[in-house]
Design a protein around this motif. Sequence first.
Motif, PDB file in Angstrom:
ATOM      1  N   ILE A  96     -31.303  46.015  -2.260  1.00 42.75           N
ATOM      2  CA  ILE A  96     -31.480  44.850  -3.116  1.00 42.75           C
ATOM      3  C   ILE A  96     -30.448  44.903  -4.243  1.00 42.75           C
ATOM      4  O   ILE A  96     -30.316  45.927  -4.914  1.00 42.75           O
ATOM      5  CB  ILE A  96     -32.906  44.829  -3.722  1.00 42.75           C
ATOM      6  CG1 ILE A  96     -33.960  44.999  -2.621  1.00 42.75           C
ATOM      7  CG2 ILE A  96     -33.139  43.567  -4.543  1.00 42.75           C
ATOM      8  CD1 ILE A  96     -33.993  43.939  -1.573  1.00 42.75           C
ATOM      9  N   PRO A  97     -29.722  43.814  -4.478  1.00 42.41           N
ATOM     10  CA  PRO A  97     -28.731  43.835  -5.558  1.00 42.41           C
ATOM     11  C   PRO A  97     -29.396  43.921  -6.931  1.00 42.41           C
ATOM     12  O   PRO A  97     -30.492  43.404  -7.140  1.00 42.41           O
ATOM     13  CB  PRO A  97     -27.978  42.517  -5.389  1.00 42.41           C
ATOM     14  CG  PRO A  97     -28.883  41.637  -4.610  1.00 42.41           C
ATOM     15  CD  PRO A  97     -29.753  42.528  -3.775  1.00 42.41           C
ATOM     16  N   ALA A  98     -28.714  44.591  -7.829  1.00 33.44           N
ATOM     17  CA  ALA A  98     -29.158  44.725  -9.213  1.00 33.44           C
ATOM     18  C   ALA A  98     -28.204  43.950 -10.111  1.00 33.44           C
ATOM     19  O   ALA A  98     -27.074  43.635  -9.705  1.00 33.44           O
ATOM     20  CB  ALA A  98     -29.155  46.206  -9.603  1.00 33.44           C
ATOM     21  N   PRO A  99     -28.633  43.647 -11.323  1.00 43.81           N
ATOM     22  CA  PRO A  99     -27.724  42.960 -12.246  1.00 43.81           C
ATOM     23  C   PRO A  99     -26.386  43.681 -12.415  1.00 43.81           C
ATOM     24  O   PRO A  99     -25.342  43.030 -12.518  1.00 43.81           O
ATOM     25  CB  PRO A  99     -28.518  42.917 -13.554  1.00 43.81           C
ATOM     26  CG  PRO A  99     -29.949  42.878 -13.109  1.00 43.81           C
ATOM     27  CD  PRO A  99     -29.981  43.788 -11.898  1.00 43.81           C
ATOM     28  N   SER A 100     -26.393  45.002 -12.387  1.00 41.75           N
ATOM     29  CA  SER A 100     -25.131  45.743 -12.527  1.00 41.75           C
ATOM     30  C   SER A 100     -24.195  45.475 -11.356  1.00 41.75           C
ATOM     31  O   SER A 100     -22.971  45.482 -11.519  1.00 41.75           O
ATOM     32  CB  SER A 100     -25.398  47.245 -12.661  1.00 41.75           C
ATOM     33  OG  SER A 100     -26.039  47.746 -11.495  1.00 41.75           O
ATOM     34  N   ASP A 101     -24.750  45.204 -10.175  1.00 38.23           N
ATOM     35  CA  ASP A 101     -23.919  44.867  -9.014  1.00 38.23           C
ATOM     36  C   ASP A 101     -23.230  43.517  -9.233  1.00 38.23           C
ATOM     37  O   ASP A 101     -22.059  43.343  -8.882  1.00 38.23           O
ATOM     38  CB  ASP A 101     -24.756  44.815  -7.735  1.00 38.23           C
ATOM     39  CG  ASP A 101     -25.451  46.122  -7.424  1.00 38.23           C
ATOM     40  OD1 ASP A 101     -24.902  47.188  -7.765  1.00 38.23           O
ATOM     41  OD2 ASP A 101     -26.559  46.071  -6.846  1.00 38.23           O
ATOM     42  N   ALA A 102     -23.950  42.575  -9.833  1.00 43.37           N
ATOM     43  CA  ALA A 102     -23.370  41.266 -10.114  1.00 43.37           C
ATOM     44  C   ALA A 102     -22.263  41.383 -11.164  1.00 43.37           C
ATOM     45  O   ALA A 102     -21.225  40.723 -11.048  1.00 43.37           O
ATOM     46  CB  ALA A 102     -24.449  40.295 -10.580  1.00 43.37           C
ATOM     47  N   VAL A 103     -22.463  42.251 -12.157  1.00 40.57           N
ATOM     48  CA  VAL A 103     -21.423  42.468 -13.169  1.00 40.57           C
ATOM     49  C   VAL A 103     -20.164  43.021 -12.504  1.00 40.57           C
ATOM     50  O   VAL A 103     -19.048  42.561 -12.772  1.00 40.57           O
ATOM     51  CB  VAL A 103     -21.937  43.394 -14.294  1.00 40.57           C
ATOM     52  CG1 VAL A 103     -20.805  43.825 -15.215  1.00 40.57           C
ATOM     53  CG2 VAL A 103     -23.042  42.712 -15.088  1.00 40.57           C
ATOM     54  N   THR A 104     -20.332  44.006 -11.625  1.00 36.97           N
ATOM     55  CA  THR A 104     -19.190  44.567 -10.896  1.00 36.97           C
ATOM     56  C   THR A 104     -18.506  43.486 -10.065  1.00 36.97           C
ATOM     57  O   THR A 104     -17.280  43.379 -10.049  1.00 36.97           O
ATOM     58  CB  THR A 104     -19.646  45.728  -9.987  1.00 36.97           C
ATOM     59  OG1 THR A 104     -20.194  46.756 -10.806  1.00 36.97           O
ATOM     60  CG2 THR A 104     -18.509  46.277  -9.155  1.00 36.97           C
ATOM     61  N   ALA A 105     -19.297  42.682  -9.377  1.00 37.46           N
ATOM     62  CA  ALA A 105     -18.737  41.629  -8.528  1.00 37.46           C
ATOM     63  C   ALA A 105     -17.952  40.610  -9.354  1.00 37.46           C
ATOM     64  O   ALA A 105     -16.861  40.185  -8.957  1.00 37.46           O
ATOM     65  CB  ALA A 105     -19.853  40.941  -7.752  1.00 37.46           C
ATOM     66  N   LEU A 106     -18.485  40.240 -10.490  1.00 38.80           N
ATOM     67  CA  LEU A 106     -17.779  39.290 -11.354  1.00 38.80           C
ATOM     68  C   LEU A 106     -16.474  39.879 -11.864  1.00 38.80           C
ATOM     69  O   LEU A 106     -15.453  39.194 -11.930  1.00 38.80           O
ATOM     70  CB  LEU A 106     -18.677  38.865 -12.514  1.00 38.80           C
ATOM     71  CG  LEU A 106     -19.839  37.942 -12.122  1.00 38.80           C
ATOM     72  CD1 LEU A 106     -20.825  37.820 -13.277  1.00 38.80           C
ATOM     73  CD2 LEU A 106     -19.336  36.587 -11.666  1.00 38.80           C
ATOM     74  N   ASP A 107     -16.484  41.159 -12.208  1.00 40.71           N
ATOM     75  CA  ASP A 107     -15.271  41.821 -12.684  1.00 40.71           C
ATOM     76  C   ASP A 107     -14.218  41.873 -11.570  1.00 40.71           C
ATOM     77  O   ASP A 107     -13.045  41.570 -11.808  1.00 40.71           O
ATOM     78  CB  ASP A 107     -15.588  43.227 -13.189  1.00 40.71           C
ATOM     79  CG  ASP A 107     -14.365  43.924 -13.729  1.00 40.71           C
ATOM     80  OD1 ASP A 107     -13.703  43.360 -14.633  1.00 40.71           O
ATOM     81  OD2 ASP A 107     -14.053  45.037 -13.236  1.00 40.71           O
ATOM     82  N   GLU A 108     -14.627  42.254 -10.372  1.00 38.60           N
ATOM     83  CA  GLU A 108     -13.689  42.320  -9.240  1.00 38.60           C
ATOM     84  C   GLU A 108     -13.112  40.944  -8.927  1.00 38.60           C
ATOM     85  O   GLU A 108     -11.927  40.799  -8.654  1.00 38.60           O
ATOM     86  CB  GLU A 108     -14.374  42.912  -8.004  1.00 38.60           C
ATOM     87  CG  GLU A 108     -14.724  44.373  -8.136  1.00 38.60           C
ATOM     88  CD  GLU A 108     -13.498  45.258  -8.276  1.00 38.60           C
ATOM     89  OE1 GLU A 108     -12.537  45.090  -7.502  1.00 38.60           O
ATOM     90  OE2 GLU A 108     -13.506  46.122  -9.176  1.00 38.60           O
ATOM     91  N   MET A 109     -13.969  39.926  -8.976  1.00 43.21           N
ATOM     92  CA  MET A 109     -13.520  38.553  -8.728  1.00 43.21           C
ATOM     93  C   MET A 109     -12.539  38.114  -9.808  1.00 43.21           C
ATOM     94  O   MET A 109     -11.483  37.550  -9.518  1.00 43.21           O
ATOM     95  CB  MET A 109     -14.736  37.617  -8.665  1.00 43.21           C
ATOM     96  CG  MET A 109     -14.421  36.157  -8.412  1.00 43.21           C
ATOM     97  SD  MET A 109     -14.105  35.158  -9.894  1.00 43.21           S
ATOM     98  CE  MET A 109     -15.532  35.467 -10.889  1.00 43.21           C
ATOM     99  N   ALA A 110     -12.864  38.410 -11.075  1.00 42.73           N
ATOM    100  CA  ALA A 110     -11.990  38.007 -12.183  1.00 42.73           C
ATOM    101  C   ALA A 110     -10.629  38.682 -12.105  1.00 42.73           C
ATOM    102  O   ALA A 110      -9.613  38.086 -12.469  1.00 42.73           O
ATOM    103  CB  ALA A 110     -12.667  38.329 -13.522  1.00 42.73           C
ATOM    104  N   GLN A 111     -10.594  39.901 -11.604  1.00 41.52           N
ATOM    105  CA  GLN A 111      -9.336  40.632 -11.454  1.00 41.52           C
ATOM    106  C   GLN A 111      -8.562  40.214 -10.208  1.00 41.52           C
ATOM    107  O   GLN A 111      -7.440  40.672  -9.986  1.00 41.52           O
ATOM    108  CB  GLN A 111      -9.607  42.142 -11.401  1.00 41.52           C
ATOM    109  CG  GLN A 111     -10.257  42.719 -12.650  1.00 41.52           C
ATOM    110  CD  GLN A 111      -9.374  42.575 -13.868  1.00 41.52           C
ATOM    111  OE1 GLN A 111      -8.159  42.735 -13.790  1.00 41.52           O
ATOM    112  NE2 GLN A 111      -9.974  42.227 -14.996  1.00 41.52           N
TER     113      GLN A 111
END
Length: 148
Positions: free
Chosen positions: A76-91
């Motif tokens: 199950i994804p956690a909020p920290s996974d979404a933060v990582t995903a947003l960072d990877e997407m932004a980069q």
Amino acid sequence: MITLDSNVVLYLHDDGQPEKQAVAAQVISTLAAQRSPVALQVVGETQNILRRKFKLPPPLVAELATRILTGFDMAIPAPSDAVTALDEMAQGRLSYWDALLIACVKRNGCSTLITEDMQDGATILGVEIVNPFGPDGLSSRASELLAA
């Protein structure tokens, strides 16, 4: 631990690709027997494509998606996974959804993701990417991992 992406599951239902269908069946049965974790995202992606691309009726799609839910442990994804995903997407390194999948399975103890949708042999966020489809069936790396 090893996990898989929705594209592998979808080949089970693609009668136009019998070679990949056989490989997918082998990968899925091995990982299900090991109770490998699968990201909840895989369930959602699978049901969406089965309905939209394969045009399967919703009750059948629900049954097939439920088999994934009951056949594997769920990551199950956690909020920290979404933060990582947003960072990877932004980069510009990954799509949000690929990064979310990888971050989630890594946090749930997986070191390998079996998929054909990312660069075979790459290590992304600490997770090895393995394409299971080789020229003559199961790829050598996937075979090695599944036999261990």
